[in-house]
Design an enzyme around this catalytic site. Structure first.
Site, PDB file in Angstrom:
ATOM      1  N   GLY A  77      46.537  44.725  36.473  1.00 37.56           N
ATOM      2  CA  GLY A  77      45.088  44.952  36.514  1.00 37.56           C
ATOM      3  C   GLY A  77      44.681  46.129  37.369  1.00 37.56           C
ATOM      4  O   GLY A  77      43.642  46.106  38.044  1.00 37.56           O
ATOM      5  N   GLY A 135      43.453  48.846  36.569  1.00 37.01           N
ATOM      6  CA  GLY A 135      42.317  49.613  36.053  1.00 37.01           C
ATOM      7  C   GLY A 135      40.984  49.295  36.712  1.00 37.01           C
ATOM      8  O   GLY A 135      40.044  50.084  36.632  1.00 37.01           O
ATOM      9  N   ASP A 154      49.692  43.678  28.350  1.00 35.45           N
ATOM     10  CA  ASP A 154      48.768  42.547  28.315  1.00 35.45           C
ATOM     11  C   ASP A 154      49.518  41.374  28.937  1.00 35.45           C
ATOM     12  O   ASP A 154      50.583  40.988  28.439  1.00 35.45           O
ATOM     13  CB  ASP A 154      48.395  42.247  26.853  1.00 35.45           C
ATOM     14  CG  ASP A 154      47.404  41.107  26.732  1.00 35.45           C
ATOM     15  OD1 ASP A 154      47.417  40.202  27.597  1.00 35.45           O
ATOM     16  OD2 ASP A 154      46.634  41.110  25.766  1.00 35.45           O
ATOM     17  N   SER A 205      39.865  33.319  43.823  1.00 32.78           N
ATOM     18  CA  SER A 205      38.498  33.720  44.186  1.00 32.78           C
ATOM     19  C   SER A 205      37.862  32.624  45.008  1.00 32.78           C
ATOM     20  O   SER A 205      38.097  31.429  44.768  1.00 32.78           O
ATOM     21  CB  SER A 205      37.643  33.966  42.945  1.00 32.78           C
ATOM     22  OG  SER A 205      36.292  34.148  43.346  1.00 32.78           O
ATOM     23  N   TYR A 214      35.366  30.728  34.472  1.00 34.92           N
ATOM     24  CA  TYR A 214      36.032  31.634  35.419  1.00 34.92           C
ATOM     25  C   TYR A 214      36.373  30.883  36.713  1.00 34.92           C
ATOM     26  O   TYR A 214      37.490  30.996  37.233  1.00 34.92           O
ATOM     27  CB  TYR A 214      35.113  32.824  35.692  1.00 34.92           C
ATOM     28  CG  TYR A 214      35.619  33.761  36.768  1.00 34.92           C
ATOM     29  CD1 TYR A 214      36.643  34.666  36.513  1.00 34.92           C
ATOM     30  CD2 TYR A 214      35.061  33.737  38.054  1.00 34.92           C
ATOM     31  CE1 TYR A 214      37.109  35.530  37.514  1.00 34.92           C
ATOM     32  CE2 TYR A 214      35.519  34.597  39.049  1.00 34.92           C
ATOM     33  CZ  TYR A 214      36.541  35.487  38.772  1.00 34.92           C
ATOM     34  OH  TYR A 214      36.994  36.332  39.756  1.00 34.92           O
ATOM     35  N   LYS A 247      40.155  30.126  38.346  1.00 33.56           N
ATOM     36  CA  LYS A 247      40.616  30.545  39.667  1.00 33.56           C
ATOM     37  C   LYS A 247      41.077  29.335  40.494  1.00 33.56           C
ATOM     38  O   LYS A 247      41.980  29.450  41.327  1.00 33.56           O
ATOM     39  CB  LYS A 247      39.523  31.338  40.382  1.00 33.56           C
ATOM     40  CG  LYS A 247      39.260  32.702  39.716  1.00 33.56           C
ATOM     41  CD  LYS A 247      40.485  33.592  39.752  1.00 33.56           C
ATOM     42  CE  LYS A 247      40.246  34.996  39.250  1.00 33.56           C
ATOM     43  NZ  LYS A 247      41.434  35.854  39.370  1.00 33.56           N
TER      44      LYS A 247
HETATM   45  N1  LIG Z   1      35.094  41.736  42.208  1.00 33.20           N
HETATM   46  C1  LIG Z   1      34.919  40.602  42.885  1.00 33.20           C
HETATM   47  O1  LIG Z   1      33.875  40.342  43.514  1.00 33.20           O
HETATM   48  C2  LIG Z   1      36.020  39.571  42.894  1.00 33.20           C
HETATM   49  C3  LIG Z   1      35.855  38.422  43.687  1.00 33.20           C
HETATM   50  C4  LIG Z   1      36.854  37.486  43.708  1.00 33.20           C
HETATM   51  C5  LIG Z   1      38.010  37.685  42.974  1.00 33.20           C
HETATM   52  N2  LIG Z   1      38.124  38.803  42.209  1.00 33.20           N
HETATM   53  C6  LIG Z   1      39.372  38.971  41.450  1.00 33.20           C
HETATM   54  O2  LIG Z   1      39.964  40.201  41.845  1.00 33.20           O
HETATM   55  C7  LIG Z   1      40.676  40.741  40.735  1.00 33.20           C
HETATM   56  C8  LIG Z   1      40.196  42.167  40.438  1.00 33.20           C
HETATM   57  O3  LIG Z   1      38.801  42.133  40.215  1.00 33.20           O
HETATM   58  P1  LIG Z   1      37.970  43.402  39.718  1.00 33.20           P
HETATM   59  O4  LIG Z   1      36.632  43.292  40.339  1.00 33.20           O
HETATM   60  O5  LIG Z   1      38.750  44.659  39.893  1.00 33.20           O
HETATM   61  O6  LIG Z   1      37.839  43.022  38.181  1.00 33.20           O
HETATM   62  P2  LIG Z   1      37.906  43.923  36.866  1.00 33.20           P
HETATM   63  O7  LIG Z   1      37.475  43.050  35.738  1.00 33.20           O
HETATM   64  O8  LIG Z   1      37.184  45.197  37.087  1.00 33.20           O
HETATM   65  O9  LIG Z   1      39.463  44.262  36.761  1.00 33.20           O
HETATM   66  C9  LIG Z   1      40.381  43.388  36.194  1.00 33.20           C
HETATM   67  C10 LIG Z   1      41.459  44.230  35.528  1.00 33.20           C
HETATM   68  O10 LIG Z   1      42.320  43.307  34.797  1.00 33.20           O
HETATM   69  C11 LIG Z   1      42.566  43.890  33.527  1.00 33.20           C
HETATM   70  N3  LIG Z   1      42.874  42.854  32.541  1.00 33.20           N
HETATM   71  C12 LIG Z   1      42.004  41.995  31.945  1.00 33.20           C
HETATM   72  N4  LIG Z   1      42.655  41.258  31.030  1.00 33.20           N
HETATM   73  C13 LIG Z   1      43.958  41.638  31.058  1.00 33.20           C
HETATM   74  C14 LIG Z   1      45.115  41.245  30.333  1.00 33.20           C
HETATM   75  N5  LIG Z   1      45.074  40.300  29.388  1.00 33.20           N
HETATM   76  N6  LIG Z   1      46.279  41.852  30.615  1.00 33.20           N
HETATM   77  C15 LIG Z   1      46.341  42.832  31.552  1.00 33.20           C
HETATM   78  N7  LIG Z   1      45.288  43.254  32.282  1.00 33.20           N
HETATM   79  C16 LIG Z   1      44.096  42.659  32.018  1.00 33.20           C
HETATM   80  C17 LIG Z   1      41.293  44.621  33.166  1.00 33.20           C
HETATM   81  O11 LIG Z   1      41.533  45.603  32.161  1.00 33.20           O
HETATM   82  C18 LIG Z   1      40.876  45.209  34.507  1.00 33.20           C
HETATM   83  O12 LIG Z   1      41.399  46.499  34.717  1.00 33.20           O
HETATM   84  C19 LIG Z   1      40.470  39.769  39.590  1.00 33.20           C
HETATM   85  O13 LIG Z   1      41.536  38.826  39.591  1.00 33.20           O
HETATM   86  C20 LIG Z   1      39.182  39.082  39.957  1.00 33.20           C
HETATM   87  O14 LIG Z   1      39.071  37.809  39.351  1.00 33.20           O
HETATM   88  C21 LIG Z   1      37.160  39.754  42.140  1.00 33.20           C
END
Ligand SMILES: NC(=O)c1ccc[n+]([C@@H]2O[C@H](COP(=O)([O-])OP(=O)(O)OC[C@H]3O[C@@H](n4cnc5c(N)ncnc54)[C@H](O)[C@@H]3O)[C@@H](O)[C@H]2O)c1
Length: 260
Positions: free
Chosen positions: A17, A19, A70, A153, A166, A170
């Protein structure tokens, strides 16, 4: 005079992930600490992923390569793990960061969620995380000091209206973490979760109002917005060699919003 080598020099990390804003921040932190990183994201993000890994490698001292993968596709996950072994000779740590988050498509009451919404979120966030653990575990065992960090999370503690699937996914990641810790500890592999609070990143801004972010910020013991950099130290400690007797735990990183 030579400086101490980084705990990450000659460590290979598989990071999923990359990206998203948070994944890209982990990538920079790891490479700057000397880790070699196999960074992955969905097929289709290849160009952006290669740009990220090339920019990170330029800052060194570690090196990063991008693999389209993926996490729900067993073959793709195996290809990413094989790349770690082929490029760097061993795999030491996994950071399971990929998830359906930004692409949740907004908040919806649980009575309006469709089965397909649940299936997608559970498939990626839980089954995908397991697929990566499954493919990586035998290679981590070889090192005797493998590390798996699953990104959960803080929402699974307090719930979050509009994201039932979601939040449930988590909570499942935390359960998977504890079971994997029990199974893989015999090989010296630790398995922990990091639970971030609400991070002020592009994904969060797509899903939440300014007011929601402001309320989250001021309710913390450290009353400010959380940024991706706030997570790097905790993730790197759990992914690195000095946390070898910590396993099955969930470390909340949210500036003291939730005490658990
Ligand atoms: N942003 C927040 O506030 C927050 C809070 C708590 C937890 N998180 C967790 O932190 C992590 C990163 O969050 P983020 O804000 O960068 O989210 P985001 O959605 O921007 O990034 C998630 C990345 O996972 C990739 N992804 C999705 N499905 C996929 C698959 N099947 N195979 C491979 N890659 C895949 C997406 O392309 C993306 O680049 C996640 O696990 C999210 O649940 C985020």
């Amino acid at each position: 005079m030579t400086s101490d080598p980084s705990p990450f020099s000659d460590r290979t990390v598989l990071l999923t992930g990359v990206g998203g804003d948070i994944g890209a921040t982990y990538l920079s932190g790891l490479v700057q600490a000397g880790a070699n990183v196999v960074a992955t994201d969905l097929p289709g993000l290849g160009e952006a992923g290669r740009a990220l890994t090339s920019a990170a490698s330029d800052t060194g001292p570690g090196r990063a390569v991008f693999v389209e993968c993926d996490i729900t596709d067993e073959k793709g996950v195996r290809r990413a793990v094989d790349t770690a072994i082929g490029e760097f000779g061993h795999l030491d740590s996994v950071v399971n960061n990929a998830a359906i988050y930004r692409t949740l498509g907004g908040k919806r009451p649980l009575v309006e969620l469709a089965e397909a919404d649940w299936e997608l979120v559970l498939r990626v966030n839980v089954v995908g995380t397991w697929q990566v653990i499954k493919a990586a575990a035998p290679h981590l065992a070889v090192t005797g000091q493998g590390r798996i960090v699953n990104i959960a999370s803080v929402v699974s503690r307090n719930g979050a209206p509009g994201f039932a699937h979601y939040v449930a996914s988590k909570a499942a990641v935390e359960g998977l973490t504890r079971s994997a810790a029990r199974e893989l500890g015999v090989d010296g592999t630790t398995v922990n979760s990091v639970s971030p609070g609400l991070v002020d990143d592009a994904a969060t801004r797509e899903l939440n109002s300014e007011e929601y972010l402001r309320t989250a910020a001021i309710s913390r013991a450290i009353p400010r917005a959380m940024v991706p950099d706030d997570l790097v130290g905790a993730v790197m400690w759990l992914a690195g060699p000095t946390s070898g007797f910590v396993t099955g735990q969930t470390l909340i990183v949210d500036g003291g919003g939730v005490f658990a």
